[in-house]
Structure formats: C-alpha cells, structure tokens
Design a protein around this motif. Structure first.
Motif, PDB file in Angstrom:
ATOM      1  N   ASP A  46      31.072  -1.264  64.544  1.00 11.03           N
ATOM      2  CA  ASP A  46      29.882  -0.955  63.764  1.00 11.03           C
ATOM      3  C   ASP A  46      30.012   0.379  63.029  1.00 11.03           C
ATOM      4  O   ASP A  46      29.015   1.015  62.718  1.00 11.03           O
ATOM      5  N   THR A  47      31.219   0.796  62.717  1.00 10.26           N
ATOM      6  CA  THR A  47      31.453   2.054  62.013  1.00 10.26           C
ATOM      7  C   THR A  47      30.902   1.970  60.597  1.00 10.26           C
ATOM      8  O   THR A  47      31.154   0.999  59.877  1.00 10.26           O
ATOM      9  N   GLN A  48      30.153   2.995  60.203  1.00  8.04           N
ATOM     10  CA  GLN A  48      29.575   3.038  58.868  1.00  8.04           C
ATOM     11  C   GLN A  48      29.786   4.403  58.241  1.00  8.04           C
ATOM     12  O   GLN A  48      29.834   5.421  58.931  1.00  8.04           O
ATOM     13  N   ALA A  49      29.891   4.400  56.921  1.00  7.89           N
ATOM     14  CA  ALA A  49      29.920   5.628  56.132  1.00  7.89           C
ATOM     15  C   ALA A  49      29.054   5.383  54.906  1.00  7.89           C
ATOM     16  O   ALA A  49      29.226   4.373  54.218  1.00  7.89           O
ATOM     17  N   LEU A  50      28.115   6.258  54.667  1.00  5.91           N
ATOM     18  CA  LEU A  50      27.160   6.113  53.561  1.00  5.91           C
ATOM     19  C   LEU A  50      26.420   4.779  53.617  1.00  5.91           C
ATOM     20  O   LEU A  50      26.122   4.166  52.594  1.00  5.91           O
ATOM     21  N   GLY A  51      26.159   4.287  54.816  1.00 11.62           N
ATOM     22  CA  GLY A  51      25.407   3.051  54.999  1.00 11.62           C
ATOM     23  C   GLY A  51      26.215   1.789  54.781  1.00 11.62           C
ATOM     24  O   GLY A  51      25.652   0.701  54.723  1.00 11.62           O
ATOM     25  N   GLN A  52      27.515   1.917  54.651  1.00 11.33           N
ATOM     26  CA  GLN A  52      28.376   0.764  54.397  1.00 11.33           C
ATOM     27  C   GLN A  52      29.364   0.605  55.540  1.00 11.33           C
ATOM     28  O   GLN A  52      29.905   1.580  56.042  1.00 11.33           O
ATOM     29  N   GLY A  53      29.627  -0.646  55.900  1.00 14.19           N
ATOM     30  CA  GLY A  53      30.606  -0.919  56.941  1.00 14.19           C
ATOM     31  C   GLY A  53      32.002  -0.553  56.484  1.00 14.19           C
ATOM     32  O   GLY A  53      32.381  -0.780  55.334  1.00 14.19           O
ATOM     33  N   THR A  54      32.774   0.027  57.370  1.00 13.15           N
ATOM     34  CA  THR A  54      34.135   0.430  57.033  1.00 13.15           C
ATOM     35  C   THR A  54      34.972   0.524  58.305  1.00 13.15           C
ATOM     36  O   THR A  54      34.454   0.443  59.411  1.00 13.15           O
ATOM     37  N   ASN A  55      36.252   0.655  58.126  1.00 13.59           N
ATOM     38  CA  ASN A  55      37.169   0.978  59.219  1.00 13.59           C
ATOM     39  C   ASN A  55      38.268   1.864  58.640  1.00 13.59           C
ATOM     40  O   ASN A  55      38.219   2.240  57.463  1.00 13.59           O
ATOM     41  N   LEU A  56      39.224   2.209  59.448  1.00 17.49           N
ATOM     42  CA  LEU A  56      40.258   3.133  59.013  1.00 17.49           C
ATOM     43  C   LEU A  56      41.045   2.581  57.820  1.00 17.49           C
ATOM     44  O   LEU A  56      41.332   3.297  56.858  1.00 17.49           O
ATOM     45  N   GLY A  57      41.367   1.291  57.853  1.00 18.14           N
ATOM     46  CA  GLY A  57      42.126   0.676  56.762  1.00 18.14           C
ATOM     47  C   GLY A  57      41.369   0.687  55.448  1.00 18.14           C
ATOM     48  O   GLY A  57      41.921   1.025  54.389  1.00 18.14           O
ATOM     49  N   PHE A  58      40.102   0.324  55.490  1.00 15.69           N
ATOM     50  CA  PHE A  58      39.318   0.302  54.254  1.00 15.69           C
ATOM     51  C   PHE A  58      39.033   1.713  53.757  1.00 15.69           C
ATOM     52  O   PHE A  58      38.978   1.943  52.546  1.00 15.69           O
TER      53      PHE A  58
END
Length: 151
Positions: A46-58
């Motif tokens: 459930d990692t998010q940045a600026l309200g968007q789902g992300t992971n290390l690769g993305f």
C-alpha cells in the motif's frame, strides 16, 4: 509532418510545460523512492507517494523518465520535441498496461486508479508539448502555413 506546427508562437510556453511535467515526474519518483525504500523492487503493497500507488520499480521509472524529459528540455534544439513525444507514448503504454492489470498479480508497478489517471494526463501534456514545440527554418514554417491553409 506537414500538420505539426513549426515555430508556434507559444513554443516557449509548451517547452516550459514539458519541463514542469518532467519535474513532477522526478519529484514523484524521489518521493516514491523515499516511501518505498527497503521494499522489494516490484513489491505490491500500500505504498503511496502524492496519493498515488507506487513501488521502488515504478519510482525509479518515474525519476528516470522525468530526468530524460528535463535533459531534453534543457538541451532544446528539437531534441525536446523527440523526447517529449516518445516519453508520452511510453508513459501512455505503461498507464494502459497498469490499467489492464490493476487488480491482478501482474501489476508489477503497484499502480492504482489515481496513478493511471495522472499518468494518462501527464502523457497527454507531454504529447502536446512535443507537438507544439518544434523549431524550424522560415521555409519550414512557410510550408507548414501553406499546408495548414490547404486543409
């Protein structure tokens, strides 16, 4: 291509918009790297940045894509046009692929619906910046004007 404007009067504005899009991608990528540090490369959490789902690769993908756009914007000389258009196509493919695999195990970039929407908007903005940012000679501009008036 005769239908692509050459020496558009608002070209500096489109170039700045392309640069701001690249800056957003870099900031999102860096914030995503901070948020997902310690996770596996393609973690589905459930990692998010600026309200968007992300992971290390993305996050890495976003930071590199944004850096390429910023480098193209800094260099100019129609290299920014080429980079903006191809990055727009690449981001569009990633977002459509993310939409197709949104709720499956194949969602390797951990995208959410919000991420897909933002990526589609960013890709359209980059495509617009690429289409209206072309610089050419006076002869090319005149040929574009004649072709535009014929259509």
């Amino acid at each position: 291509m005769a239908h692509t404007p050459v020496n558009h009067p608002a070209r500096p504005i489109y170039r700045a918009i392309g640069g701001l899009t690249g800056l957003y991608l870099v900031v999102f990528g860096l914030l995503g790297l901070i948020a997902s540090s310690g996770d596996p490369l393609f973690a589905q959490s459930d990692t998010q940045a600026l309200g968007q789902g992300t992971n290390l690769g993305f996050s890495l993908f976003s930071a590199v894509a944004g850096a390429l756009v910023l480098v193209g914007t800094a260099i100019g000389r129609n290299l920014d046009v080429l980079i903006n258009q191809w990055m727009a196509y690449l981001i569009m493919v990633v977002s459509l692929g993310g939409l197709a695999f949104l709720r499956t195990e194949a969602n390797i970039f951990n995208l959410s619906v919000a991420t897909v929407v933002v990526l589609m908007v960013l890709s359209m903005v980059l495509l617009m910046a690429g289409m209206y940012g072309k610089v050419g000679s006076d002869d090319e501009h005149e040929a574009w004007q004649k072709a535009r008036l014929v259509l």
